[in-house]
Scaffold this active site. Structure first.
Site, PDB file in Angstrom:
ATOM      1  N   TRP A 128      43.517  34.036  34.922  1.00  0.00           N
ATOM      2  CA  TRP A 128      43.380  35.264  34.123  1.00  0.00           C
ATOM      3  C   TRP A 128      44.413  35.219  32.993  1.00  0.00           C
ATOM      4  O   TRP A 128      45.590  34.912  33.248  1.00  0.00           O
ATOM      5  CB  TRP A 128      43.635  36.459  35.042  1.00  0.00           C
ATOM      6  N   ASP A 209      46.209  37.072  44.525  1.00  0.00           N
ATOM      7  CA  ASP A 209      45.672  38.141  43.678  1.00  0.00           C
ATOM      8  C   ASP A 209      44.265  38.476  44.172  1.00  0.00           C
ATOM      9  O   ASP A 209      43.371  37.621  44.156  1.00  0.00           O
ATOM     10  CB  ASP A 209      45.640  37.661  42.214  1.00  0.00           C
ATOM     11  N   LYS A 244      37.631  47.378  40.244  1.00  0.00           N
ATOM     12  CA  LYS A 244      36.234  46.916  40.198  1.00  0.00           C
ATOM     13  C   LYS A 244      35.435  47.429  41.386  1.00  0.00           C
ATOM     14  O   LYS A 244      34.347  47.954  41.227  1.00  0.00           O
ATOM     15  CB  LYS A 244      36.152  45.387  40.200  1.00  0.00           C
TER      16      LYS A 244
HETATM   17  C1  LMR Z   1      39.374  41.098  33.105  1.00  0.00           C
HETATM   18  O1  LMR Z   1      39.804  39.991  33.430  1.00  0.00           O
HETATM   19  O2  LMR Z   1      38.556  41.267  32.195  1.00  0.00           O
HETATM   20  C2  LMR Z   1      39.838  42.319  33.836  1.00  0.00           C
HETATM   21  O3  LMR Z   1      40.699  41.949  34.857  1.00  0.00           O
HETATM   22  C3  LMR Z   1      40.359  43.379  32.965  1.00  0.00           C
HETATM   23  C4  LMR Z   1      41.699  43.044  32.352  1.00  0.00           C
HETATM   24  O4  LMR Z   1      42.596  43.878  32.474  1.00  0.00           O
HETATM   25  O5  LMR Z   1      41.866  41.977  31.741  1.00  0.00           O
END
Ligand code: LMR
Length: 394
Positions: A128, A209, A244
């Protein structure tokens, strides 16, 4: 003073939402930020959330501060969802409520920086986009480990385990519990076990996570790997998000749970987590956690929630299939069947940054720069336009 402050680039994910909102093309398609959309393209408030909100309103509770670590009832429910009934009351495990999963990661990062100053954190490649930023903000050095095999479009388990051999005692390793963001490629049971043994042998600590429980194969199934892993390691962090799976994005509801290995240590660790919370956001917001507590504590509401969660998961999986068929129908020569094997909200499409830019510029299709598509934003109405656009930039 402010003259000297350089401007920062927009956030690679949330910045897309702002750019999308400013785009006046009526055919625009938003597949950037990870938000669930229903078949009509809306992000609904779950029916069960509305029902719980009505109950809370009728109960007319006050708006005084919550305890620094949140309520004990909420903490217990968080642990129950993560570990199952058996471990929900473990005296060696503590939970603090946080503003979303990001808040949980930041509390963990601050805790690591305060108490393990030599630790580095190992992040999967890819991960992420916000992960490295959170740890860098807390001054925890980031390293990455191999995770994704881009040719096979699957897990690079040997590469991952080999890379994790480089961890040093006291390092922290971030793992995604399920629905890996952005790849949709998860650890299998053997790799969870092997990783657990490896980290325990090396004296490295895991931070798992867990932001998409229920979006992969089901609520319990999505926790199975983490629970296997937990049997191998004496201590770990788990960051939970309910954005989510309860659709509570703007209520910022999450938690950080720490397995400490003993009841005494749990008390000490909790006392330090409270310092991290108090100096960062003082105490957590109450509305979201009250909703989650209300839903999970009531048999009927819990069943309704599970049904709505299943509906969301099944719609996304249906769209994966439709997307693959659509790409074929529109003339894609590559095999996109890997999209149906990926789990959760996202598909790592393999599109490169230039193609992503063309999608946005020429077709008003917004996806993340890494090529991540939010499959939860694909609908029967936009799938044809999307497939046409993708095929035209391939
Ligand atoms: C995402 O990866 O799109 C979500 O987890 C929202 C975010 O805060 O980035």
């Amino acid at each position: 003073m402010f003259e000297r402050v350089p401007s920062a680039p927009p956030d690679p994910i949330l910045g897309l939402s702002a750019a999308f909102a400013a785009d006046d093309r009526s055919h625009k398609i938003s597949l950037g930020v990870g938000e669930y959309r229903d078949a009509s393209g809306k992000t609904p408030v779950l029916d069960v959330v509305r029902a719980a909100e009505a109950r809370l309103l009728a109960a007319g509770s006050s708006k005084t501060y919550l305890p620094i670590d949140g309520t004990p009832a909420y903490g217990r429910l968080v642990r129950e969802l993560v570990f199952g009934q058996d471990r929900a009351d473990s005296a060696d495990t503590v939970t603090v409520q946080t503003p979303g999963g990001t808040g949980a990661l930041r509390v963990a990062a601050d805790f690591i920086a305060n108490h393990f100053p030599d630790a580095r954190i190992w992040l999967p490649d890819p991960t992420w986009a916000n992960h490295p930023k959170i740890f860098e903000a807390a001054r925890v050095p980031c390293l990455s480990y191999r995770y994704y095999n881009s040719e096979a479009k699957g897990l690079d388990a040997p590469g991952m385990l080999e890379a994790l051999q480089q961890t040093e005692k006291g390092d922290v390793v971030l793992l995604h519990a399920c629905c890996h963001n952005p790849s949709g490629v998860d650890l299998d049971a053997d790799t969870w076990q092997a990783a657990g043994k490896l980290l325990a042998d090396r004296g490295a600590l895991a931070l798992v996570d867990f932001a998409y429980q229920g979006f992969g194969d089901g609520l319990e199934q999505d926790a199975a790997g983490l629970r296997l892993f937990c049997e191998q390691v004496p201590e770990m962090f788990v960051a939970t998000s309910y954005s989510k799976n309860f659709g509570l994005y703007q209520d910022r509801v999450g938690a950080l749970t720490v397995v400490t290995g003993s009841a005494d240590r749990a008390e000490t660790v909790l006392s330090q987590l409270k310092i991290c919370v108090r100096t960062s956001f003082s105490n957590p917001p109450a509305h979201g956690s009250a909703l989650v507590t209300c839903i999970l504590s009531d048999e009927g509401l819990r069943a309704d929630w599970l049904a709505e969660l299943t509906q969301m998961r099944e719609r996304i999986n249906g769209m994966r299939q439709t997307l693959v068929e659509g790409l074929q129908r529109h003339g894609a020569s590559q095999d996109f069947s890997f999209i149906t094997r990926q789990k959760g909200m996202f598909s790592f499409s393999g599109l490169d940054p230039k193609q992503v830019e063309r999608l946005r510029e020429e077709h008003a299709v917004y996806i993340v720069g890494s090529g991540r598509i939010n499959v939860a934003g694909v609908t029967p109405d936009n799938v044809d336009a999307l497939c046409r656009a993708v095929v035209s930039v391939l």
